[in-house]
Scaffold this active site. Structure first.
Site, PDB file in Angstrom:
ATOM      1  N   GLU A  17     -63.703 -30.831  97.744  1.00  0.00           N
ATOM      2  CA  GLU A  17     -63.747 -30.837  96.193  1.00  0.00           C
ATOM      3  C   GLU A  17     -63.390 -28.965  95.850  1.00  0.00           C
ATOM      4  O   GLU A  17     -61.856 -28.809  95.447  1.00  0.00           O
ATOM      5  CB  GLU A  17     -63.923 -30.918  95.194  1.00  0.00           C
ATOM      6  CG  GLU A  17     -63.867 -31.137  94.049  1.00  0.00           C
ATOM      7  CD  GLU A  17     -64.578 -30.363  92.969  1.00  0.00           C
ATOM      8  OE1 GLU A  17     -65.105 -28.853  92.386  1.00  0.00           O
ATOM      9  OE2 GLU A  17     -66.196 -30.941  93.013  1.00  0.00           O
ATOM     10  N   HIS A  18     -63.861 -28.690  95.990  1.00  0.00           N
ATOM     11  CA  HIS A  18     -63.934 -27.211  95.730  1.00  0.00           C
ATOM     12  C   HIS A  18     -62.978 -26.282  97.428  1.00  0.00           C
ATOM     13  O   HIS A  18     -62.057 -25.531  96.405  1.00  0.00           O
ATOM     14  CB  HIS A  18     -65.115 -26.236  96.112  1.00  0.00           C
ATOM     15  CG  HIS A  18     -66.021 -26.376  94.803  1.00  0.00           C
ATOM     16  ND1 HIS A  18     -66.317 -25.115  94.505  1.00  0.00           N
ATOM     17  CD2 HIS A  18     -66.689 -27.534  94.936  1.00  0.00           C
ATOM     18  CE1 HIS A  18     -66.595 -24.909  93.528  1.00  0.00           C
ATOM     19  NE2 HIS A  18     -66.959 -26.653  93.720  1.00  0.00           N
ATOM     20  N   GLU A  25     -74.042 -23.204  93.305  1.00  0.00           N
ATOM     21  CA  GLU A  25     -74.283 -24.360  92.013  1.00  0.00           C
ATOM     22  C   GLU A  25     -75.042 -25.075  92.375  1.00  0.00           C
ATOM     23  O   GLU A  25     -75.937 -26.037  91.362  1.00  0.00           O
ATOM     24  CB  GLU A  25     -72.451 -25.460  92.324  1.00  0.00           C
ATOM     25  CG  GLU A  25     -72.511 -25.379  91.288  1.00  0.00           C
ATOM     26  CD  GLU A  25     -70.909 -26.596  91.342  1.00  0.00           C
ATOM     27  OE1 GLU A  25     -70.229 -26.302  92.559  1.00  0.00           O
ATOM     28  OE2 GLU A  25     -70.798 -27.238  90.779  1.00  0.00           O
TER      29      GLU A  25
HETATM   30 ZN   LIG Z   1     -68.443 -27.506  92.551  1.00  0.00          ZN
END
Ligand SMILES: [Zn+2]
Length: 1023
Positions: free
Chosen positions: A102-103, A200
């Site tokens: 996703e990143h 994260e």
């Molecule tokens: Zn993230």
């Protein structure tokens, strides 16, 4: 971003309407009804057209002929158009592959090969929302905008990002994980793990609530994808390879595995044409193997236990255990059954009248329900969880027994009719209330069910489900009790999961990370070592090169509307109290607000104001005890809340208004009932139930303690600002670390009678019509009734009116109406002798990451430099700080923003660095002072500021800026013109005059783990 499950009832809360306030002519809803099943449009075939009058929309379902991509369009007369594409991503390990993907797809694509086109578009667009989420079993990319050209631009960037990303090795290292020298340029410095997602996820799991929720899902559904961490388990992340990432993309990010959703008033054909031309026409069909099989049911219940870090801010240090029982329910694609179970869950746990609230919360065994409590429809099979947090270990058996007993009681007695009615009323309000992000709420409301091939259109027919629910109840009075028996009493697929703190938790975690690191290091050859050093330098060099973003589409400053539409309001009075009336298309709702200043409140009571606000509508009033009051509020209103307010003046930084705001809404038919509830709150609130107060205090202290790891940057910014203006000082008292610690102290008190006795004293000062002004938003037709009710209300509460002397001497009155000589005014506190001072504060907390903030005192809103500072802040964030703090520093986020109170706040979020980040802040200022930016950078920052300035405002909130802050439309227009006029010279000038070292007073705050260099540095105050 990594998102964990949330219950549908929360989603429903956001699912509120934005009715058409643009011309009705030939509406999007009507146009969409003309499509027919079987019709072919740009490579798609229409499969269904459905009118959904409840939500004022037409749903058009299509299939892409070649690839089989599924498409849903919701045509609605709303200008805030939305696009979203979601892929079913069902990983079978905890390396975080869907999250890292996703990143990484947002790091550059074939048509837009520049680094980070996604972040760059934030500055080249007027988007109202742009983001990406990784859930347990899907990944979603949504954006929304009100501008048609912008929609096409963003659509191109999003389609290219997800279907044709570059997925460079460099992007994988930056966003995923890498081994790198602590100082990349120094090959003798030690090797460490770095990477945005790696950090994260360390941050995410420093939050005990998130940790618990993750374990609960993994253990309740252990057979397939739900047994792993889709966001990534920090220690498993370093097992992922770049090859595996590319493979995952090839199999999962394919149109045959995609669901596309569009929403709003833009024509569907255009969307389909662009999506076909730019993406889908380049693919064939595949057979994606991404479905989640149903979990094999257990034949007997299971018990498990996990550990977490201990929380220094927990209300009671020995009571830090969590215990829940979780039950596996039915398939979420069965929409009516899911709807029923969702309602049933609410009846069991919501509000003081619910059986589990009575049985578990009121005996004060724990501080609150566990945050996992409730219905969860985010997995293929839904689940229901019930349990407590903040409890002693010894109470575990007791809690299990109470849960079983309560289920038996519900089966025996069922629910009161009025409780069911209150819940159905809530759904009615949620459908009527209009929000500005309806498209987004819709996208996330349908995401899970659609992801498992359920029918999203079926989900939208909410009032059909309500009618069917009513019929079921009528036909069978034991309908709900039978469900409770089936899903809870007789269900053997249930899990009891407890969690307790382990003193050595963080230590063990750090050890495990070190072990993993050493494992990796030991397997390195000399060639690898050389490679790591060179790659580190390469990444640094890439991050330092000036970016050419010219390949990206962009709006121009000239695309922005030069003027704003004015919102007319009518200023009047009722019973001597100033009232602002604002006519709006509120869809049959009435919105009421009252602002009461606290100028006469004794200073020592100020810190109690947030507590007072929190409990004043929850302790009972008039004839109603607190249970009846809660029931009545649910049955007659959309909620009644009170919250503290600190409003900085628009002209003077040492001037501010202090008070509380009362806020409520209701259906037009319930207007008298809503005002009756407020009258009773003013005239006869109950302040006699210490046990009830204790329950509310514990819940609120727990909520504050839990919020720090999620909102650490807000706490850091609030604290850093404290010594800079008088209003910021009060803000810290109301909502900063001081308030968290104060509530912890209150929660620890054995006897709360002294607190209870303070509440009526506070009430006399705060709920005083003498200090009050009101605002109402309603439809034009209803306004006459509203005025009558306002008159009655002000008469009813007139006895509370009393002139009291303000505690502070310097009161400045500002007229509510600048145009006419009106007597009504706001009374602001002036502190002309306030001396801002420099302070550096460090809060040592059990987190593996830091939250860093530095705050600078600048100028108020109406000052000519304010617009320049605002654009400067945006530009520094996008063009300098993002690169330094996130890309190089590995923090989840960082930047700088200018608050309405004239304070410029630098911040970082979930940051592996502490003092280095302070240097990055200073680097940003130097960068700006030296004018190392282009005209393009300035224009982009302007676009970005305007997309916030022009964000849509819901009818319920129109005119509020004027009512609360005294910001008129004329002031807004002046501000707008000044924003347009800002030049590069202005930016260099304000950077030097306000932000350079020694120019203005700064405050600094860091929240983070033990930090030796700061502890040794006497310029810091360590807390
Ligand atoms: Zn993230």
């Amino acid at each position: 971003m990594f998102r964990q499950s949330r219950t549908i009832i929360t989603k429903l809360r956001n699912l509120s309407l934005q009715c058409s306030w643009r011309s009705r002519g030939s509406s999007a809803v009507e146009r969409a009804l003309k499509y027919t099943t079987g019709q072919k449009i740009h490579g798609f075939t229409v499969t269904e057209v459905t009118a959904v009058p409840d939500l004022f929309l037409t749903a058009v379902k299509l299939n892409h002929d070649v690839t089989g991509a599924q498409y849903l369009h919701a045509a609605r007369d709303d200008t805030n158009n939305l696009f979203s594409v979601q892929f079913r991503t069902t990983p079978m390990d905890s390396t975080g592959v869907p999250h890292i993907l996703e990143h990484t797809v947002l790091c550059g694509s074939q048509r837009f090969p520049c680094r980070d086109p996604f972040f760059k578009m934030l500055n080249r667009s007027l988007s109202t929302f742009m983001n990406a989420f990784t859930a347990s079993d899907y990944t979603m990319y949504p954006f929304s905008t009100q501008n048609a050209k912008d929609f096409q631009n963003l659509l191109s960037v999003y389609l290219d990002a997800v279907f044709f990303p570059c997925l460079r090795e460099l992007d994988f290292w930056q966003e995923g994980w890498r081994l790198e020298h602590e100082a990349p340029t120094d090959p003798s410095s030690r090797l460490v793990f770095k990477g945005v997602v790696f950090n994260e996820m360390k941050g995410v799991f420093s939050d005990n609530e998130r940790l618990y929720a993750q374990h609960l899902q993994n253990k309740l559904l252990p057979d397939h994808t739900y047994s792993v961490v889709s966001g990534g388990e920090p220690l498993a992340i370093p097992d992922l390879t770049w090859e595996q990432l590319k493979q995952f993309h090839a199999t999962h990010y394919h149109p045959s595995n995609a669901r596309i959703f569009t929403y709003g008033d833009l024509p569907l054909e255009q969307h389909l044409e662009q999506i076909e031309r730019e993406a889908l026409s380049k693919f064939d069909r595949t057979q994606p193997d991404t479905a989640v099989p149903p979990q094999t049911p257990w034949n007997k219940p299971r018990i498990d236990h996990v550990t977490c870090s201990s929380d220094a801010l927990a209300p009671d240090p020995v009571k830090q255990n969590t215990l829940c029982m979780s039950y596996l329910l039915g398939d979420i694609t069965n929409t009516f059954e899911t709807f029923t179970l969702n309602l049933l869950s609410s009846l069991m746990i919501s509000g003081p009248n619910s059986p589990f609230y009575k049985a578990l919360i009121e005996p004060n065994i724990g501080t609150d329900f566990s945050s996992s409590t409730g219905f969860d429809g985010s997995t293929r099979q839904a689940s229901f969880t019930i349990g407590l947090q903040g409890m002693a270990e010894d109470d575990c058996e007791k809690v299990k027994h109470i849960i079983a007993q309560t289920i038996d009681d519900i089966i025996a007695t069922g629910f009161e009719e009025e409780q069911v009615e209150a819940l159905l009323h809530k759904i009615e309000i949620q459908m009527k209330h209009q929000s500005t992000s309806f498209g987004l709420a819709l996208a996330s409301y349908i995401a899970s069910c659609w992801n498992h091939d359920g029918d999203p259109v079926e989900l939208l027919k909410i009032s059909e489900s309500v009618s069917r629910f009513r019929e079921c109840l009528k036909e069978n009075p034991h309908f709900l009790q039978e469900k409770v028996r089936q899903y809870f009493k007789d269900n053997t697929h249930q899990l009891t999961l407890s969690m307790s703190p382990d003193e050595k938790f963080l230590e063990k975690r750090a050890e495990a990370e070190e072990h993993k690191l050493q494992q990796k290091i030991q397997s390195l050859t000399d060639v690898d070592n050389k490679d790591i050093y060179e790659k580190g330098l390469q990444l640094l060099a890439a991050q330092n090169t000036i970016q050419d973003a010219s390949c990206l589409p962009a709006l121009k400053v000239s695309d922005i509307e030069p003027t704003i539409p004015f919102t007319p309001v009518q200023l009047s009075a009722a019973g001597g109290i100033p009232v602002q009336y604002c006519e709006q298309p509120t869809n049959g709702m009435v919105y009421f607000r009252a602002m009461c200043n606290l100028n006469s409140l004794p200073e020592d009571l100020k810190i109690y104001v947030p507590l007072f606000c929190n409990v004043i509508t929850k302790l009972g009033c008039g004839e109603l005890d607190y249970r009846q009051q809660a029931q009545r509020i649910e049955l007659k209103t959309g909620g009644m809340t009170v919250s503290p307010q600190v409003i900085p003046d628009t002209d003077d930084l040492d001037l501010y208004e202090q008070g509380i705001i009362l806020s409520s809404s209701c259906l037009e038919r319930n207007l008298p009932d809503m005002f009756q509830l407020w009258s009773d709150t003013f005239n006869s609130p109950h302040f006699n139930d210490e046990e009830r107060l204790r329950v509310l205090v514990m819940m609120s202290a727990q909520e504050l303690a839990n919020g720090i790891s999620f909102s650490g940057h807000s706490y850091a910014m609030t604290r850093a600002a404290r010594s800079l203006t008088p209003s910021a000082d009060l803000q810290e008292t109301f909502s900063g670390m001081d308030q968290v610690k104060f509530m912890k102290r209150i929660a620890e008190m054995a006897d709360l009678t002294s607190v209870l006795r303070k509440l009526p004293r506070i009430k006399r000062h705060l709920l005083n019509p003498e200090n009050m002004r009101c605002a109402v938003n309603a439809t034009p037709l209803k306004m006459a009734d509203v005025q009558g009710e306002m008159e009655r209300f002000t008469q009813n509460i007139a006895a509370n009116r009393k002139e009291r002397k303000p505690v502070r001497q310097n009161i400045v009155e500002k007229s509510l109406d600048a145009h006419t000589e009106s007597a009504a005014s706001r009374k602001l506190i002036s502190e002309p002798n306030f001396k801002p001072c420099q302070m550096k504060t460090y809060f040592q907390l059990p987190f593996p990451v830091n939250f860093v903030s530095e705050c600078v005192r600048t100028v108020p809103f109406t000052h000519t430099d304010f617009p320049s500072l605002c654009i400067l802040a945006r530009m520094m964030t996008a063009k300098y700080l993002h690169g330094e703090i996130r890309e190089k520093g590995g923090a989840y986020g960082g930047g700088v923003r200018l608050g309405a109170g004239g304070l410029l706040s630098f911040y970082s979020y979930r940051d592996p660095n502490s003092t280095q980040t302070l240097s990055a802040f200073r680097g940003g200022v130097e960068w700006a002072r030296e004018g190392k930016f282009t005209q393009q950078d300035v224009d982009e920052a302007k676009l970005s500021v305007f997309s916030a300035v022009d964000a849509p405002i819901a009818p319920s909130d129109k005119g509020l800026g004027r009512f609360l802050n005294g910001v008129t439309d004329e002031m807004k227009q002046t501000y707008r013109e000044r924003l347009f006029a800002v030049t590069d010279k202005n930016l260099i000038d304000v950077a030097g005059r306000y932000l350079a070292v020694g120019q203005q007073t700064h405050g600094v705050t860091i929240l983070g783990p033990e930090n030796e260099s700061i502890r040794k540095d006497p310029s810091w105050v360590v807390k």
